[in-house]
Design an enzyme around this catalytic site. Sequence first.
Site, short mmCIF file in Angstrom:
data_model
loop_
_atom_site.label_atom_id
_atom_site.label_comp_id
_atom_site.label_asym_id
_atom_site.label_seq_id
_atom_site.Cartn_x
_atom_site.Cartn_y
_atom_site.Cartn_z
N LYS A 14 1.29 -0.56 0.23
CA LYS A 14 0.26 -0.07 0.06
C LYS A 14 0.86 1.25 0.26
O LYS A 14 0.45 2.10 -1.23
CB LYS A 14 -1.11 0.40 1.44
N ARG A 89 -9.77 0.98 8.33
CA ARG A 89 -9.26 -0.83 8.74
C ARG A 89 -10.74 -1.07 9.43
O ARG A 89 -10.47 -2.51 9.92
CB ARG A 89 -8.00 -0.69 9.80
N ARG A 128 11.99 -5.48 5.14
CA ARG A 128 11.29 -4.53 5.00
C ARG A 128 12.59 -3.53 5.94
O ARG A 128 12.59 -3.71 6.39
CB ARG A 128 9.84 -3.96 4.90
N ARG A 161 11.19 -1.72 11.16
CA ARG A 161 10.37 -1.15 11.61
C ARG A 161 9.86 -1.91 12.85
O ARG A 161 9.95 -3.31 13.30
CB ARG A 161 8.98 -1.10 10.73
#
Length: 223
Positions: A14, A89, A128, A161
Amino acid sequence: MMKLILLGLPGAGKGTQAKMIAGRLALVHVSTGDMFREAAAEGTALGKRAQQFMSRGELVPDEVTIEMLLERIARPDAQAGFMLDGFPRTLAQAQALDAALARRGAAIDAVLYIQVPEAELLGRLAGRLGCPQCGAIYHLQNRPPRRAGRCDECGSELTKRADDRAETVAERLRVNREQTEALVGYYAPAGKLHRVDGTGEPAQVTGRLLLVPDALSAEVQKA
Ligand code: AP5
């Protein structure tokens, strides 16, 4: 004036796609995850509260999230259109968004649901890396930075993250799987839901996603 939603499980792409598409369509990119992370980095009361939920892989409560999002899309720069990434969400969020837009005589144009098999999502989140300075997104294998550990755009040190740890990812996927199905059930009957294959090169995914707003624009021009 397009108002789009990017829907997808954690790691579906996204954020990666929103950065590409929002620029192409001149839409404001609004990511509730980024807003919460910025608030947490600034140490605000909102950020501290959100951090408690994010670190466990849970959703931040609706009342906090809805108020923050509605305030953001009421700002002047969002009047010409926006792309929401990570919102709504929950059904309550979707309904609050629809109600707020209806009060201004507006509505969501399309929900682009990026679909990726869960086994691939795990690999994407495990690898990531992100830039805390400019928000650029990388992957150790799929999209490595030119210089190891440094952002191509601004040179800052890349970080992982906190919620990409394996145990938190499992909880994020569990929570989001249920909520995403509910949102699919909300938007599909309204004819707003467009399922898009999120596998393959990011540029290929962008091409598939852009077919939807292109078709909507063509319809408007014909009418
Ligand atoms: P948020 O930041 O929204 O996280 P998320 O939905 O879990 O999604 P991600 O950001 O992890 O993934 P993404 O789909 O953006 O993928 P990306 O492009 O980075 O939310 C975080 C937390 O905030 C939530 O858990 C919750 O606590 C809270 N929150 C946020 N919004 C909320 C709301 N509305 N209500 C309540 N709580 C909320 O890509 C992932 C990786 O894959 C990258 O490394 C990328 O380089 C790579 N990649 C991307 N595309 C491809 C491709 N095509 N092929 C191969 N690799 C790819």
